[in-house]
Scaffold this active site. Sequence first.
Site, PDB file in Angstrom:
ATOM      1  N   TYR A 144       0.898  -1.205  -0.076  1.00  0.00           N
ATOM      2  CA  TYR A 144      -0.067  -0.043  -0.066  1.00  0.00           C
ATOM      3  C   TYR A 144       1.015   1.372   0.122  1.00  0.00           C
ATOM      4  O   TYR A 144       1.735   1.217   0.737  1.00  0.00           O
ATOM      5  CB  TYR A 144      -0.869  -0.158   1.346  1.00  0.00           C
ATOM      6  CG  TYR A 144      -1.499   1.117   1.300  1.00  0.00           C
ATOM      7  CD1 TYR A 144      -2.891   1.367   0.661  1.00  0.00           C
ATOM      8  CD2 TYR A 144      -1.632   2.023   2.124  1.00  0.00           C
ATOM      9  CE1 TYR A 144      -3.655   2.403   0.541  1.00  0.00           C
ATOM     10  CE2 TYR A 144      -2.401   3.353   2.624  1.00  0.00           C
ATOM     11  CZ  TYR A 144      -3.451   3.341   1.604  1.00  0.00           C
ATOM     12  OH  TYR A 144      -4.332   4.639   1.669  1.00  0.00           O
ATOM     13  N   ASP A 239       9.540   2.790  -0.012  1.00  0.00           N
ATOM     14  CA  ASP A 239       8.367   3.629   0.677  1.00  0.00           C
ATOM     15  C   ASP A 239       8.626   3.130   1.956  1.00  0.00           C
ATOM     16  O   ASP A 239       8.376   1.968   2.579  1.00  0.00           O
ATOM     17  CB  ASP A 239       6.958   3.127   0.281  1.00  0.00           C
ATOM     18  CG  ASP A 239       5.824   3.804   1.091  1.00  0.00           C
ATOM     19  OD1 ASP A 239       6.171   4.480   2.091  1.00  0.00           O
ATOM     20  OD2 ASP A 239       4.584   3.789   0.590  1.00  0.00           O
ATOM     21  N   LYS A 267       4.174   9.324   8.677  1.00  0.00           N
ATOM     22  CA  LYS A 267       3.949   8.551   9.964  1.00  0.00           C
ATOM     23  C   LYS A 267       5.046   9.207  11.189  1.00  0.00           C
ATOM     24  O   LYS A 267       4.755  10.439  11.650  1.00  0.00           O
ATOM     25  CB  LYS A 267       3.759   7.175   9.858  1.00  0.00           C
ATOM     26  CG  LYS A 267       2.634   6.842   8.975  1.00  0.00           C
ATOM     27  CD  LYS A 267       2.287   5.526   8.910  1.00  0.00           C
ATOM     28  CE  LYS A 267       1.025   5.347   8.308  1.00  0.00           C
ATOM     29  NZ  LYS A 267       0.936   4.342   7.079  1.00  0.00           N
TER      30      LYS A 267
HETATM   31  C1  LIG Z   1       0.262   4.914   5.691  1.00  0.00           C
HETATM   32  C2  LIG Z   1       1.215   4.503   4.428  1.00  0.00           C
HETATM   33  C3  LIG Z   1       1.003   5.355   3.108  1.00  0.00           C
HETATM   34  C4  LIG Z   1       0.177   6.548   3.262  1.00  0.00           C
HETATM   35  O1  LIG Z   1       0.238   7.632   4.259  1.00  0.00           O
HETATM   36  P1  LIG Z   1      -0.939   8.523   4.703  1.00  0.00           P
HETATM   37  O2  LIG Z   1      -0.309   9.392   5.367  1.00  0.00           O
HETATM   38  O3  LIG Z   1      -1.924   7.609   5.293  1.00  0.00           O
HETATM   39  O4  LIG Z   1      -1.184   9.109   3.586  1.00  0.00           O
HETATM   40  C5  LIG Z   1       1.733   5.030   2.356  1.00  0.00           C
HETATM   41  N1  LIG Z   1       2.916   4.056   2.385  1.00  0.00           N
HETATM   42  C6  LIG Z   1       2.877   3.406   3.322  1.00  0.00           C
HETATM   43  C7  LIG Z   1       4.010   2.189   3.464  1.00  0.00           C
HETATM   44  C8  LIG Z   1       1.916   3.352   4.572  1.00  0.00           C
HETATM   45  O5  LIG Z   1       2.158   2.493   5.534  1.00  0.00           O
END
Ligand SMILES: *Cc1c(COP(=O)(O)O)cnc(C)c1O
Length: 428
Positions: A144, A239, A267
């Site tokens: 994701y 990511d 985060k």
């Molecule tokens: C949470 C998450 C996102 C998206 O971040 P948001 O701040 O919710 O838009 C993207 N990549 C990864 C791996 C994530 O865990």
Amino acid sequence: MQKEQSAQLYERACKSLVGGVNSPVRAYNSVGGNPIFMERGEGVFVYDVDGNQYVDLVGSYGPMILGHAHPRVLDEVQAALNKSFTFGASTEMEIKTAEIVKEAFPQMDKVRFVNSGTEAVLSTIRLARAFTGKKKIVKFAGCYHGHSDALLVAAGSGLATMGIPSSQGVPEEAVQNTLIAEFNDIESVRNIIASNENEIAAIFIEAVAGNMGVVVPETTFMQELRSLCNQHNILLVIDEVMTGFRKKFGGAQDFFHVQADISCLGKIIGGGMPVGAYGGKAEVMDKVAPLGDVYQAGTLSGNPIAMACGYATLNELKKQDYKRANELGKRLKKTLLTAAKEYGHRITVNQFGLMVNPFFTEEAVVDFNSAKSSDTELFAKFFWAMAEEGVSIPPSQFEAWFIPIIISDAEMSELNQKIHSAFKAIKQ
Ligand SMILES: *Cc1c(COP(=O)(O)O)cnc(C)c1O
């Protein structure tokens, strides 16, 4: 466990908010019952509106690694609040936060702050396409990367729980340049590259998958991915929105001895405020406006309050004992396995630093398919048993648990007891 206040708020919320929530993972679709409404948090504990106390392993889906209301973070945020919420002009705190991020991620020469992980990754797609002059991108099934159109195919997170293969409203055209490979399967990547020679701008991957549940890649897989990218002039985008600062003061990519061309963060770097970031080598990043012609902007990007919160969080993390953190992860894993076995359940537990995930399956979980072999109904029962015991975990089999790094040994023992009791309550 009292639930009346939460039930009342949920009923009221549903009249004004879509499904009563502002993010689908907060709905309890996959575990049943009403969402629990939270009121406050302190340290490793959160308290709901009915006064129930929980050990918090949700951590707001990642940011709250220092627990709630950390005094030094509060101080820094308070000081920033008194100066104004936002100027739309540059501030020193943006530099300080960029500097500490770069200290942790030496592969980044330059950083751009945005407001969410979604925004960080979607900006990176544009940048990668501009830098390489190519159109196609590769992602992995079950990973994701936020909710932008181009990456909302075979995505995990809320979509894994809801069984939505992609989203309505995403036109075919938006995903026709997105190719799907299998996590931990380098052959699937090779095949895609072979049939799209000179067309792929970037490969996107979570350093450790966390949105189909925690799935740790093979080191050789990550390294082969890196060399394939080098051979074919493809940018490797790692990511680390979830994994950054989770196992060390820096990136998970370090553990696989690979370096991303562009790393995405979110985060933890906002400490609970809305922050995302992307960064990499200067030759790539200098393509972004105002130096280059890749347009990307934000009214509140680098917001002073958010930067202060992120800076204070990272500054505190720098002083934390990550060796102990890793032991905590291992200890939780062991507790889960032992307790499950004692009460007749066969589970698999994946762990990476402070990220832990029990899967209600006997299969080794190495990719999206094996993750989906989990018994989600049993997970739902376990979720409520944990709530009754006073432990808050995400209301989905496919979301990682996060141990707050500041948890004390005594609190950890208490947590282990609660897990034993929860498994006992759902004894086979
Ligand atoms: C949470 C998450 C996102 C998206 O971040 P948001 O701040 O919710 O838009 C993207 N990549 C990864 C791996 C994530 O865990």
